[in-house]
Design a protein around this motif. Structure first.
Motif, PDB file in Angstrom:
ATOM      1  N   VAL A   1      -2.831   9.994  -3.856  1.00  0.00           N
ATOM      2  CA  VAL A   1      -3.301   8.795  -4.543  1.00  0.00           C
ATOM      3  C   VAL A   1      -2.833   7.601  -3.717  1.00  0.00           C
ATOM      4  O   VAL A   1      -1.666   7.532  -3.324  1.00  0.00           O
ATOM      5  N   GLU A   2      -3.765   6.690  -3.451  1.00  0.00           N
ATOM      6  CA  GLU A   2      -3.435   5.453  -2.743  1.00  0.00           C
ATOM      7  C   GLU A   2      -3.307   4.339  -3.768  1.00  0.00           C
ATOM      8  O   GLU A   2      -4.223   4.101  -4.544  1.00  0.00           O
ATOM      9  N   VAL A   3      -2.161   3.685  -3.757  1.00  0.00           N
ATOM     10  CA  VAL A   3      -1.904   2.565  -4.662  1.00  0.00           C
ATOM     11  C   VAL A   3      -1.846   1.289  -3.830  1.00  0.00           C
ATOM     12  O   VAL A   3      -1.083   1.213  -2.870  1.00  0.00           O
ATOM     13  N   VAL A   4      -2.681   0.325  -4.185  1.00  0.00           N
ATOM     14  CA  VAL A   4      -2.675  -0.981  -3.535  1.00  0.00           C
ATOM     15  C   VAL A   4      -2.298  -2.000  -4.594  1.00  0.00           C
ATOM     16  O   VAL A   4      -2.920  -2.041  -5.665  1.00  0.00           O
ATOM     17  N   ALA A   5      -1.263  -2.788  -4.316  1.00  0.00           N
ATOM     18  CA  ALA A   5      -0.805  -3.780  -5.297  1.00  0.00           C
ATOM     19  C   ALA A   5      -0.470  -5.082  -4.586  1.00  0.00           C
ATOM     20  O   ALA A   5       0.100  -5.073  -3.494  1.00  0.00           O
TER      21      ALA A   5
ATOM     22  N   THR B   1       0.879  -1.166   0.000  1.00  0.00           N
ATOM     23  CA  THR B   1       0.000   0.000   0.000  1.00  0.00           C
ATOM     24  C   THR B   1       0.914   1.213   0.000  1.00  0.00           C
ATOM     25  O   THR B   1       1.795   1.326   0.857  1.00  0.00           O
ATOM     26  N   ALA B   2       0.747   2.074  -0.986  1.00  0.00           N
ATOM     27  CA  ALA B   2       1.598   3.259  -1.115  1.00  0.00           C
ATOM     28  C   ALA B   2       0.719   4.501  -1.224  1.00  0.00           C
ATOM     29  O   ALA B   2      -0.237   4.516  -2.002  1.00  0.00           O
ATOM     30  N   TRP B   3       1.051   5.498  -0.415  1.00  0.00           N
ATOM     31  CA  TRP B   3       0.349   6.778  -0.475  1.00  0.00           C
ATOM     32  C   TRP B   3       1.274   7.771  -1.156  1.00  0.00           C
ATOM     33  O   TRP B   3       2.357   8.059  -0.656  1.00  0.00           O
TER      34      TRP B   3
END
Length: 95
Positions: free
Chosen positions: A48-52, A11-13
């Motif tokens: 932007v929240e990136v979930v990978a 999870t990256a903000w």
């Protein structure tokens, strides 16, 4: 099993000028190239929240892209959190 092949959740903000500039689309394109599943979501505060989810190696590669300075807009900072995958994700979507 080696650590590089273990499935993880990143999870990256992403802080900066990252909304309304094609950042989520660009992130989706990189994620699909790498082969991770997840999403890129606009947050109300402008991040932007990136979930990978994918192998540790693939998720680290996506994180490197997010910090590369090659994305649309301007990335000031990326905060990351690593956890166990939750599963249930297919493809990579923009929200």
């Amino acid at each position: 099993m080696s650590e590089e092949l273990d499935e993880v959740r990143l999870t990256a903000w992403v802080h900066g000028q990252v909304q309304g500039v094609g950042f989520r689309w660009w992130t989706r394109a990189r994620a699909l190239e790498i082969g991770v599943v997840g999403s890129a979501n606009n947050l109300r505060d402008g991040r932007v929240e990136v979930v990978a989810e994918g192998t540790r190696d693939h998720c680290e590669r996506l994180l490197t892209y997010l910090r590369s300075g090659e994305s649309p807009g301007r990335v000031d900072q990326v905060i990351e959190r690593w956890s166990l995958p939750k599963g249930g994700l297919t493809g990579f979507v923009e929200r």
